[in-house]
Design an enzyme around this catalytic site. Structure first.
Site, PDB file in Angstrom:
ATOM      1  N   GLU A  66      -7.389  17.581  -5.013  1.00 24.32           N
ATOM      2  CA  GLU A  66      -6.528  17.135  -4.097  1.00 24.32           C
ATOM      3  C   GLU A  66      -7.004  15.756  -3.519  1.00 24.32           C
ATOM      4  O   GLU A  66      -6.211  14.832  -3.274  1.00 24.32           O
ATOM      5  CB  GLU A  66      -6.285  18.306  -3.038  1.00 24.32           C
ATOM      6  CG  GLU A  66      -5.391  17.993  -1.730  1.00 24.32           C
ATOM      7  CD  GLU A  66      -5.074  18.861  -0.894  1.00 24.32           C
ATOM      8  OE1 GLU A  66      -4.537  18.535   0.203  1.00 24.32           O
ATOM      9  OE2 GLU A  66      -5.522  20.245  -1.079  1.00 24.32           O
TER      10      GLU A  66
ATOM     11  N   HIS B 198       3.217 -10.601   8.003  1.00 24.91           N
ATOM     12  CA  HIS B 198       4.481 -10.735   7.821  1.00 24.91           C
ATOM     13  C   HIS B 198       5.306 -11.173   9.438  1.00 24.91           C
ATOM     14  O   HIS B 198       6.469 -11.532   9.249  1.00 24.91           O
ATOM     15  CB  HIS B 198       5.227  -9.238   7.555  1.00 24.91           C
ATOM     16  CG  HIS B 198       5.191  -9.053   5.985  1.00 24.91           C
ATOM     17  ND1 HIS B 198       4.153  -8.683   5.362  1.00 24.91           N
ATOM     18  CD2 HIS B 198       6.340  -8.966   5.219  1.00 24.91           C
ATOM     19  CE1 HIS B 198       4.693  -8.432   4.044  1.00 24.91           C
ATOM     20  NE2 HIS B 198       5.959  -8.894   4.075  1.00 24.91           N
TER      21      HIS B 198
END
Length: 385
Positions: free
Chosen positions: A242, A338
């Protein structure tokens, strides 16, 4: 940086998988995020392509591929070109192995073919409202009633909670033993099983997360995985896989954020020139490039060790820690580059930012990973007293 763990066959497979996710998954992603869950058809289409449970034996409908690198490719391409909320990693890599490795022949024949085809969607229910990382503190219980177990309790933050057909539920079977836990496969139509509302999350909007309730659910003895008192040990055993998958996903997300930001700074202009030509932009991206390459090499090495069945709990904890923390730093820096656009959900970097926050929590928080690594160094208070 060229990744040396992949051969030509792997790259051919990647190209095919990428086309599938671009054509079959990505066009539906916005709709899934709006409705809050992935259509079941996504799983069946993946099943038709043979992308689910690649490791499953051919007699159960799988491809019988033991090389984990092929699964790694599927998970990476889904993150980069599909929809991160489409939890095929949970279905194929986290939950199904419990059935594949703990299930008897009758159980595997009953469930695995449906999981391989995508007909049956999987979930695992471990976390409880009062017991997160402390699995041994769970309160859900199962009582042996002769020909069946009677299951009671509740679970929360269960991924695939709304659409799952088969749920592996961890419950206490030995009341006076902290680690006396069993694993039970609950089928969605069993009386007494109820799903709670879909939980609203910060990110991963297409991934349905739910509470689950079990009120005197009669679970047949044939739905118990392995020894009904050794579930805690089983959970620990599967955490290595996992956490490796979590590290793989974090690196894929970090690389995606880097790629779209590099493209953005090359085209977005300020003060008469592309913002990528400013020294700050170059230096930020240069530093991220070096960190991503270093961490990716570490995670890829862990994949090879996992293939060889040598990957240890403290090694994979290190990979999960490094990858998830780096993912957080990368998406944060990329939102900054951004500018205002990074705060707008129409830009993918905004979604990558909110999706990344849970990476440092699920599969064991960063703090738990450090604890595991520290114990691996011999710094365990129980041994040093």
């Amino acid at each position: 940086m060229r990744r040396l763990i992949f051969d030509a066959e792997h790259e051919e497979f990647r190209a095919s998988v990428r086309r599938f996710f671009c054509n079959e998954i990505a066009p539906h992603a916005a709709g899934w995020r709006k409705q809050g869950y992935v259509d079941r058809r996504a799983y069946s289409r993946c099943g038709e392509q043979g992308y689910l449970l690649l490791w499953a034996d051919e007699k159960y409908g799988g491809a019988g591929i033991a090389d984990f690198r092929y699964e790694q490719i599927v998970y990476e391409e889904n993150i980069r070109h599909g929809e991160p909320g489409f939890y095929i990693n949970l279905h194929s890599g986290l939950v199904a192995p419990y059935i594949g490795k703990l299930g008897d022949e009758e159980q595997k024949r009953r469930w695995l073919p449906r999981c391989v085809s995508g007909e049956a969607i999987l979930a695992i229910a471990m976390t409880e409202p009062g017991a997160g990382s402390d699995l041994a503190g769970m309160k859900s219980s199962a009582v042996d009633c002769g020909d069946h177990w009677l299951l009671n309790g509740s679970k929360t933050y269960i991924s695939n909670g709304q659409i799952a057909d088969l749920i592996i539920v961890a419950a206490r079977t030995v009341p006076d033993q902290r680690y006396g836990i069993g694993l039970f496969v609950v089928e969605a139509d069993m009386p007494g099983f109820k799903r709670g509302n879909r939980l609203e999350k910060m990110g991963l909007k297409a991934q349905d997360t739910s509470e689950m309730f079990f009120d005197n659910v009669r679970v047949p003895k044939s739905n118990v995985l392995g020894d009904a008192t050794r579930g805690f040990g089983y959970l620990q055993q599967f955490l290595v896989g996992e956490r490796l998958i979590a590290a793989i996903d974090s690196m894929a997300a970090a690389q995606t954020a880097f790629d779209i930001t590099l493209e953005f700074v090359q085209s977005r202009r300020a003060f008469g020139r592309p913002i990528g030509t400013f020294q700050n932009s170059r230096f930020v991206l240069a530093g991220l490039r070096a960190e991503i390459d270093a961490a990716q090499t570490f995670v890829d090495q862990c994949v090879l060790e996992y293939n060889a069945r040598r990957l240890t709990a403290d090694e994979v904890a290190g990979a999960k820690l490094v990858a998830s923390e780096l993912e957080g730093r990368v998406v944060d820096a990329c939102v900054q580059l951004h500018g205002g656009a990074g705060y707008m959900e129409e830009y993918r970097i905004c979604r990558l930012y909110t999706e990344a926050r849970v990476s440092r929590i699920f599969a064991g928080s960063s703090e738990i990973m450090k604890e595991i690594i520290g114990r691996g160094l011999g710094l365990d208070e129980r041994k040093l007293k």
